[in-house]
Design a protein around this motif. Structure first.
Motif, PDB file in Angstrom:
ATOM      1  N   PRO A  32      -2.331  -6.154  -7.944  1.00 47.55           N
ATOM      2  CA  PRO A  32      -3.495  -5.273  -7.805  1.00 47.55           C
ATOM      3  C   PRO A  32      -4.653  -6.046  -7.189  1.00 47.55           C
ATOM      4  O   PRO A  32      -4.809  -7.244  -7.415  1.00 47.55           O
ATOM      5  N   ASN A  33      -5.438  -5.357  -6.374  1.00 46.72           N
ATOM      6  CA  ASN A  33      -6.584  -6.004  -5.753  1.00 46.72           C
ATOM      7  C   ASN A  33      -7.876  -5.431  -6.312  1.00 46.72           C
ATOM      8  O   ASN A  33      -7.863  -4.567  -7.186  1.00 46.72           O
ATOM      9  N   LEU A  34      -8.982  -5.919  -5.814  1.00 44.33           N
ATOM     10  CA  LEU A  34     -10.277  -5.502  -6.334  1.00 44.33           C
ATOM     11  C   LEU A  34     -10.623  -4.055  -5.999  1.00 44.33           C
ATOM     12  O   LEU A  34     -11.563  -3.499  -6.547  1.00 44.33           O
ATOM     13  N   ASN A  35      -9.859  -3.434  -5.094  1.00 41.37           N
ATOM     14  CA  ASN A  35     -10.068  -2.022  -4.762  1.00 41.37           C
ATOM     15  C   ASN A  35      -9.201  -1.087  -5.596  1.00 41.37           C
ATOM     16  O   ASN A  35      -9.112   0.097  -5.303  1.00 41.37           O
ATOM     17  N   MET A  36      -8.532  -1.632  -6.601  1.00 34.31           N
ATOM     18  CA  MET A  36      -7.724  -0.844  -7.538  1.00 34.31           C
ATOM     19  C   MET A  36      -6.485  -0.215  -6.901  1.00 34.31           C
ATOM     20  O   MET A  36      -6.091   0.890  -7.239  1.00 34.31           O
ATOM     21  N   TRP A  37      -5.869  -0.909  -5.946  1.00 35.02           N
ATOM     22  CA  TRP A  37      -4.584  -0.486  -5.423  1.00 35.02           C
ATOM     23  C   TRP A  37      -3.692  -1.699  -5.272  1.00 35.02           C
ATOM     24  O   TRP A  37      -4.174  -2.818  -5.155  1.00 35.02           O
ATOM     25  N   SER A  38      -2.409  -1.448  -5.313  1.00 30.64           N
ATOM     26  CA  SER A  38      -1.433  -2.519  -5.213  1.00 30.64           C
ATOM     27  C   SER A  38      -0.351  -2.125  -4.219  1.00 30.64           C
ATOM     28  O   SER A  38       0.379  -1.156  -4.451  1.00 30.64           O
ATOM     29  N   PRO A  39      -0.237  -2.854  -3.093  1.00 29.91           N
ATOM     30  CA  PRO A  39       0.851  -2.572  -2.155  1.00 29.91           C
ATOM     31  C   PRO A  39       2.155  -3.120  -2.729  1.00 29.91           C
ATOM     32  O   PRO A  39       2.277  -4.311  -2.980  1.00 29.91           O
ATOM     33  N   MET A  40       3.097  -2.254  -2.977  1.00 27.49           N
ATOM     34  CA  MET A  40       4.355  -2.670  -3.583  1.00 27.49           C
ATOM     35  C   MET A  40       5.285  -3.265  -2.521  1.00 27.49           C
ATOM     36  O   MET A  40       5.225  -2.887  -1.347  1.00 27.49           O
ATOM     37  N   ALA A  41       6.117  -4.197  -2.927  1.00 22.38           N
ATOM     38  CA  ALA A  41       7.072  -4.819  -2.004  1.00 22.38           C
ATOM     39  C   ALA A  41       7.874  -3.730  -1.314  1.00 22.38           C
ATOM     40  O   ALA A  41       8.343  -2.792  -1.953  1.00 22.38           O
ATOM     41  N   GLY A  42       8.007  -3.839   0.000  1.00 23.28           N
ATOM     42  CA  GLY A  42       8.775  -2.870   0.774  1.00 23.28           C
ATOM     43  C   GLY A  42       7.964  -1.696   1.286  1.00 23.28           C
ATOM     44  O   GLY A  42       8.477  -0.886   2.061  1.00 23.28           O
ATOM     45  N   CYS A  43       6.701  -1.585   0.894  1.00 20.18           N
ATOM     46  CA  CYS A  43       5.925  -0.392   1.262  1.00 20.18           C
ATOM     47  C   CYS A  43       5.666  -0.285   2.762  1.00 20.18           C
ATOM     48  O   CYS A  43       5.408   0.796   3.272  1.00 20.18           O
ATOM     49  N   LEU A  44       5.736  -1.391   3.489  1.00 22.92           N
ATOM     50  CA  LEU A  44       5.482  -1.371   4.927  1.00 22.92           C
ATOM     51  C   LEU A  44       6.742  -1.519   5.773  1.00 22.92           C
ATOM     52  O   LEU A  44       6.648  -1.551   7.004  1.00 22.92           O
ATOM     53  N   ASP A  45       7.892  -1.604   5.144  1.00 24.89           N
ATOM     54  CA  ASP A  45       9.132  -1.887   5.877  1.00 24.89           C
ATOM     55  C   ASP A  45       9.386  -0.902   7.013  1.00 24.89           C
ATOM     56  O   ASP A  45       9.660  -1.308   8.147  1.00 24.89           O
ATOM     57  N   ASP A  46       9.310   0.401   6.732  1.00 23.90           N
ATOM     58  CA  ASP A  46       9.583   1.409   7.773  1.00 23.90           C
ATOM     59  C   ASP A  46       8.551   1.334   8.889  1.00 23.90           C
ATOM     60  O   ASP A  46       8.898   1.412  10.074  1.00 23.90           O
ATOM     61  N   PHE A  47       7.282   1.173   8.531  1.00 21.22           N
ATOM     62  CA  PHE A  47       6.239   1.078   9.540  1.00 21.22           C
ATOM     63  C   PHE A  47       6.464  -0.143  10.429  1.00 21.22           C
ATOM     64  O   PHE A  47       6.355  -0.053  11.653  1.00 21.22           O
TER      65      PHE A  47
END
Length: 147
Positions: A32-47
């Motif tokens: 989690p980051n200071l903006n209250m969101w967490s990029p989960m592993a694999g979330c950018l794979d398709d992009f």
């Protein structure tokens, strides 16, 4: 919910000798980051697959200002739990007179992504938005990264 200060933030890791590109860690997955969101592993794979196949790049902005395009992010790579990239700086007056001096002085010390979540959920316990799938809009060179 209070987020503990992160030990690791998106950061500039190197500027090359002729000052035409910088290497950076853009974000950390599963944190989690200071903006209250967490990029989960694999979330950018398709992009990233689509980006690679189309031979396109990510726009580089100054301080998330889309009116101040300063270059192109290329050579994106996921290594462990981080996304790294190289920002090729445009040879324009704003970059030469403002961006490069700020990079050299350390005033621009981080890299920050603008992600567009297409699948995610808010964790009811922590309040953190867990991003499962996302697209990238831009990455910026910034003074204070929030990752």
């Amino acid at each position: 919910m209070k987020i503990e200060q992160q030990k690791y933030f998106g950061q500039i890791t190197a500027i090359n000798a002729d000052e035409r590109y910088v290497d950076a860690i853009i974000l950390h997955f599963d944190r989690p980051n200071l903006n209250m969101w967490s990029p989960m592993a694999g979330c950018l794979d398709d992009f990233l697959k689509t980006l690679t196949a189309s031979n396109k790049f990510i726009p580089a902005c100054y301080q998330h200002d889309e009116n101040k395009l300063i270059g192109q992010w290329r050579d994106l790579e996921i290594e462990g739990d981080v996304l790294k990239a190289r920002c090729y700086l445009d040879n324009i007056p704003f970059v030469n007179e403002t961006v490069i001096p700020q990079l050299k002085s350390g005033s621009l010390q981080g890299a920050s992504p603008t992600l567009i979540p297409t699948d995610g959920k808010r964790n009811a316990t922590t309040g953190i938005m867990e991003v499962n799938v996302a697209n990238i809009l831009e990455f910026s060179l910034v003074s204070i990264p929030a990752d």
